[in-house]
Design a protein around this motif. Structure first.
Motif, PDB file in Angstrom:
ATOM      1  N   UNK A  25       0.967  -1.132  -0.149  1.00 54.78           N
ATOM      2  CA  UNK A  25       0.112   0.088  -0.042  1.00 54.78           C
ATOM      3  C   UNK A  25       0.895   1.229  -0.157  1.00 54.78           C
ATOM      4  N   UNK A  26       0.391   2.329  -0.562  1.00 52.39           N
ATOM      5  CA  UNK A  26       1.064   3.377  -0.644  1.00 52.39           C
ATOM      6  C   UNK A  26       0.892   4.153   0.721  1.00 52.39           C
ATOM      7  N   UNK A  27       2.313   4.671   1.368  1.00 53.39           N
ATOM      8  CA  UNK A  27       2.102   5.430   2.507  1.00 53.39           C
ATOM      9  C   UNK A  27       1.249   6.887   2.230  1.00 53.39           C
ATOM     10  N   UNK A  28       0.774   7.308   3.217  1.00 54.30           N
ATOM     11  CA  UNK A  28       0.114   8.316   3.009  1.00 54.30           C
ATOM     12  C   UNK A  28       0.861   9.745   2.885  1.00 54.30           C
ATOM     13  N   UNK A  29       1.704   9.957   3.516  1.00 53.38           N
ATOM     14  CA  UNK A  29       2.318  11.218   3.982  1.00 53.38           C
ATOM     15  C   UNK A  29       3.857  11.180   3.855  1.00 53.38           C
ATOM     16  N   UNK A  30       4.791  11.679   2.899  1.00 52.59           N
ATOM     17  CA  UNK A  30       6.005  11.826   3.078  1.00 52.59           C
ATOM     18  C   UNK A  30       6.561  13.331   3.820  1.00 52.59           C
ATOM     19  N   UNK A  31       7.421  12.979   4.626  1.00 48.34           N
ATOM     20  CA  UNK A  31       7.827  14.064   5.586  1.00 48.34           C
ATOM     21  C   UNK A  31       8.943  14.875   5.235  1.00 48.34           C
ATOM     22  N   UNK A  32      10.058  13.881   4.513  1.00 46.99           N
ATOM     23  CA  UNK A  32      11.259  14.265   4.256  1.00 46.99           C
ATOM     24  C   UNK A  32      12.047  13.386   3.088  1.00 46.99           C
ATOM     25  N   UNK A  33      12.726  13.948   2.370  1.00 47.82           N
ATOM     26  CA  UNK A  33      13.584  13.085   1.412  1.00 47.82           C
ATOM     27  C   UNK A  33      15.068  13.723   1.334  1.00 47.82           C
ATOM     28  N   UNK A  34      16.013  13.009   1.390  1.00 46.40           N
ATOM     29  CA  UNK A  34      17.027  13.152   1.214  1.00 46.40           C
ATOM     30  C   UNK A  34      17.882  12.206   0.415  1.00 46.40           C
ATOM     31  N   UNK A  35      18.948  12.425  -0.515  1.00 41.40           N
ATOM     32  CA  UNK A  35      19.707  11.640  -1.182  1.00 41.40           C
ATOM     33  C   UNK A  35      21.055  11.814  -1.618  1.00 41.40           C
ATOM     34  N   UNK A  36      21.623  11.024  -1.715  1.00 43.09           N
ATOM     35  CA  UNK A  36      23.340  11.373  -1.955  1.00 43.09           C
ATOM     36  C   UNK A  36      23.768  10.364  -3.237  1.00 43.09           C
ATOM     37  N   UNK A  37      24.981  10.781  -3.698  1.00 45.51           N
ATOM     38  CA  UNK A  37      25.765   9.851  -5.085  1.00 45.51           C
ATOM     39  C   UNK A  37      26.930   9.873  -4.528  1.00 45.51           C
ATOM     40  N   UNK A  38      27.337   8.421  -4.790  1.00 49.30           N
ATOM     41  CA  UNK A  38      28.884   8.398  -4.753  1.00 49.30           C
ATOM     42  C   UNK A  38      29.336   7.830  -6.176  1.00 49.30           C
ATOM     43  N   UNK A  39      30.486   7.308  -6.334  1.00 48.86           N
ATOM     44  CA  UNK A  39      30.729   6.933  -7.915  1.00 48.86           C
ATOM     45  C   UNK A  39      29.897   5.863  -8.272  1.00 48.86           C
ATOM     46  N   UNK A  40      29.325   5.033  -7.632  1.00 50.73           N
ATOM     47  CA  UNK A  40      28.380   3.653  -8.055  1.00 50.73           C
ATOM     48  C   UNK A  40      27.101   3.691  -7.586  1.00 50.73           C
ATOM     49  N   UNK A  41      26.800   4.446  -6.295  1.00 52.84           N
ATOM     50  CA  UNK A  41      25.746   4.190  -5.299  1.00 52.84           C
ATOM     51  C   UNK A  41      24.974   5.293  -5.127  1.00 52.84           C
ATOM     52  N   UNK A  42      23.432   5.285  -5.436  1.00 53.50           N
ATOM     53  CA  UNK A  42      22.735   6.272  -5.138  1.00 53.50           C
ATOM     54  C   UNK A  42      22.051   5.790  -3.769  1.00 53.50           C
ATOM     55  N   UNK A  43      21.907   7.000  -2.701  1.00 52.55           N
ATOM     56  CA  UNK A  43      21.251   6.454  -1.544  1.00 52.55           C
ATOM     57  C   UNK A  43      19.989   7.480  -1.350  1.00 52.55           C
ATOM     58  N   UNK A  44      19.003   6.784  -0.934  1.00 52.68           N
ATOM     59  CA  UNK A  44      17.901   7.686  -0.581  1.00 52.68           C
ATOM     60  C   UNK A  44      17.366   7.305   0.824  1.00 52.68           C
ATOM     61  N   UNK A  45      16.925   8.353   1.528  1.00 54.32           N
ATOM     62  CA  UNK A  45      16.363   8.113   2.818  1.00 54.32           C
ATOM     63  C   UNK A  45      15.053   9.053   2.761  1.00 54.32           C
ATOM     64  N   UNK A  46      13.987   8.322   3.147  1.00 51.15           N
ATOM     65  CA  UNK A  46      12.647   8.910   3.166  1.00 51.15           C
ATOM     66  C   UNK A  46      12.020   8.917   4.752  1.00 51.15           C
ATOM     67  N   UNK A  47      11.539   9.934   4.845  1.00 54.52           N
ATOM     68  CA  UNK A  47      10.619   9.876   6.501  1.00 54.52           C
ATOM     69  C   UNK A  47       9.205   9.838   5.937  1.00 54.52           C
ATOM     70  N   UNK A  48       8.495   9.138   6.605  1.00 49.30           N
ATOM     71  CA  UNK A  48       7.111   9.310   6.086  1.00 49.30           C
ATOM     72  C   UNK A  48       6.071   8.715   7.194  1.00 49.30           C
ATOM     73  N   UNK A  49       4.858   8.728   6.905  1.00 45.08           N
ATOM     74  CA  UNK A  49       3.791   8.228   7.844  1.00 45.08           C
ATOM     75  C   UNK A  49       3.194   7.080   7.445  1.00 45.08           C
ATOM     76  N   UNK A  50       2.933   6.125   8.104  1.00 38.47           N
ATOM     77  CA  UNK A  50       2.247   4.771   7.672  1.00 38.47           C
ATOM     78  C   UNK A  50       0.960   5.112   8.635  1.00 38.47           C
TER      79      UNK A  50
END
Length: 152
Positions: free
Chosen positions: A40-65
């Motif tokens: 199921x889709x989570x209803x609310x996204x509170x924050x998104x951050x992301x980063x890159x290095x040479x081979x990896x994309x990292x994503x952190x999401x704070x949300x409300x279930x």
């Protein structure tokens, strides 16, 4: 070694061990399988951050279930314009079978991906059922959502 001393040493090892993020996954647009329809889709996204290095994309999401007990939290890709330099995801999770509390609960999704087309996108967008939050990798800051993407 006595049992109390052994237990104390084991407890200290747990407290001082570094927390490791999940193993990086393949970039999701390379996977032809559709997302699990039971998530199921989570209803609310509170924050998104992301980063890159040479081979990896990292994503952190704070949300409300919508209630406690959501599991299998993950980001699923959305279909969009490959030329807009935006990659969009839906924040999803598996709802608990026994829903007794209807109390929104904060959750965090941390994802790491390899095989992304680095240099071909600038923004990560994450959608909940009620809103969207975006993060510019080019500017290293939150931005407004602007993609015209849709769930798969």
């Amino acid at each position: 070694m006595t049992r109390p001393l052994l237990a104390a040493v084991a407890f200290a090892a747990i407290l001082t061990a570094p927390a490791f993020a999940a193993e990086p996954q393949d970039w999701p647009w390379k996977d032809p399988a559709p997302p699990d329809p039971a998530l199921a889709a989570l209803p609310k996204i509170s924050d998104v951050t992301a980063g890159l290095d040479k081979v990896t994309v990292t994503i952190t999401v704070k949300a409300m279930a919508p209630n406690p007990g959501f599991t299998e939290l993950q980001l699923t890709p959305r279909m969009g314009d490959p030329e807009d330099r935006i990659f969009a995801f839906d924040a999803r999770g598996r709802a608990p079978q026994d829903v007794t509390d209807q109390v929104q609960t904060p959750v965090t999704i941390e994802a790491a991906y390899t095989g992304a087309p680095l240099g071909k996108f600038d923004v990560i967008e994450v959608y909940g059922s009620d809103n969207c939050m975006a993060y510019s990798l080019a500017d290293s800051k939150p931005v407004e959502c602007s993609a015209k993407s849709m769930p798969q």
